[in-house]
Design a protein around this motif. Structure first.
Motif, PDB file in Angstrom:
ATOM      1  N   HIS A  27      66.931  58.797  60.792  1.00  0.00           N
ATOM      2  CA  HIS A  27      65.607  59.248  60.360  1.00  0.00           C
ATOM      3  C   HIS A  27      64.746  59.757  61.526  1.00  0.00           C
ATOM      4  O   HIS A  27      63.532  59.868  61.388  1.00  0.00           O
ATOM      5  CB  HIS A  27      64.888  58.110  59.639  1.00  0.00           C
ATOM      6  N   SER A  28      65.372  60.089  62.655  1.00  0.00           N
ATOM      7  CA  SER A  28      64.618  60.596  63.810  1.00  0.00           C
ATOM      8  C   SER A  28      63.918  61.910  63.464  1.00  0.00           C
ATOM      9  O   SER A  28      64.262  62.564  62.463  1.00  0.00           O
ATOM     10  CB  SER A  28      65.559  60.791  64.999  1.00  0.00           C
ATOM     11  N   TYR A  29      62.965  62.302  64.279  1.00  0.00           N
ATOM     12  CA  TYR A  29      62.151  63.468  63.927  1.00  0.00           C
ATOM     13  C   TYR A  29      61.763  64.256  65.172  1.00  0.00           C
ATOM     14  O   TYR A  29      61.705  63.708  66.278  1.00  0.00           O
ATOM     15  CB  TYR A  29      60.900  63.038  63.159  1.00  0.00           C
ATOM     16  N   SER A  61      63.223  56.885  64.729  1.00  0.00           N
ATOM     17  CA  SER A  61      62.135  56.506  63.824  1.00  0.00           C
ATOM     18  C   SER A  61      62.122  55.018  63.490  1.00  0.00           C
ATOM     19  O   SER A  61      63.171  54.391  63.357  1.00  0.00           O
ATOM     20  CB  SER A  61      62.263  57.295  62.522  1.00  0.00           C
TER      21      SER A  61
END
Length: 277
Positions: A254-256, A266
């Motif tokens: 879920h990194s951004y 995240s």
């Protein structure tokens, strides 16, 4: 009505002004893993996704004072290190942890994440710091959590494939920690991301998916701090390592993007949705 005291975990680490790694990553991981975060700040960095531009180290006596203040009054259920900045600070951390009963065979669980360089390649302490780390902190560590670059710095071994990780774990265990968790995130040619835990007797593989994302800043901090949170909650080392692997796998998934280059992993995936308005 007051609630019961939650478990607490102490991070002894530097500050990342970009909020992706360092003590900021540790604190949000602690929170989303159900643990109250305590802090001993070792350094303040001036950084963003383009690099580390400057830093100021905290006086060693102040670093030690922070450890002793929170341990004496609030209690520490587990502790971890991150960036320790200098040989003098490492000595002060080792002395303070000894005084308050962190680490060793009978002390509070102590995770040593041997952060020796930033993700941009900037060294975070010198050869003297590396020597003190080996002499003072590794022998009292409950778990040592190096990435493959740190394996090379600590042992001289170059790990280029999964089969060499066992040799690295054995060599690291001989430096004194009770257990070693070798992180395999830098084996980018491996389709899986299989970390390896070794306690001197048993090897435990911790498999996970290798997500196709460039945004991995703070992944190592997130795993080590989730592991620390697990220990603070009373998990065994193996249970805590599995918990840390589970946490960081989702954090990378879920990194951004944030800034011009590598964005953070995240913690948002652990936060409940807001009620509909």
């Amino acid at each position: 009505m007051s609630e019961m005291r939650p478990p607490s975990a102490l991070t002894i680490a530097g500050s990342d002004s970009g909020g992706a790694a360092g003590l900021e990553a540790d604190l949000r991981t602690f929170l989303t893993c159900g643990v109250h975060g305590l802090v001993a700040v070792t350094a303040v960095t001036v950084q963003n996704t383009l690099g580390v531009h400057d830093r100021s180290d905290i006086p060693a006596r102040v670093v030690a004072g922070q450890i002793e203040a929170v341990a004496d009054d609030m209690g520490v259920d587990a502790a971890k290190t991150g960036m320790l900045a200098s040989a003098e600070i490492i000595e002060a951390v080792a002395d303070a942890c000894e005084r308050v009963g962190i680490g060793g065979d009978t002390g509070v669980p102590f995770v040593v994440d041997p952060v020796a360089a930033s993700m941009h390649g900037h060294p975070l302490f010198d050869d003297a710091g590396l020597a003190v780390l080996r002499e003072r902190l590794l022998p009292v560590a409950t778990v040592l959590t190096p990435n493959l670059d740190e394996v090379r710095l600590l042992t001289g071994l170059e790990v280029t494939g999964r089969e060499q990780m066992r040799d690295a774990a054995v060599a690291l265990r001989e430096l004194g920690p009770r257990s070693v968790l070798v992180k395999s995130g830098h084996l980018t040619d491996d389709p899986e991301c299989v970390d390896l835990l070794f306690d001197g007797t048993t090897f435990v593989e911790l498999p996970g998916p290798r997500h196709d994302t460039p945004h991995t800043h703070g992944a190592g901090d997130a795993m080590a701090s989730a592991l620390t949170a697990g220990l603070a909650r009373g998990m065994s080392v193996t249970e805590a390592a599995r918990f840390g692997k589970w946490y960081v796998s989702h954090a990378v998934e879920h990194s951004y993007p944030m800034g011009a280059k590598v964005g953070p992993v995240s913690a948002f995936w652990r936060v409940a949705d807001e009620p509909a308005r």
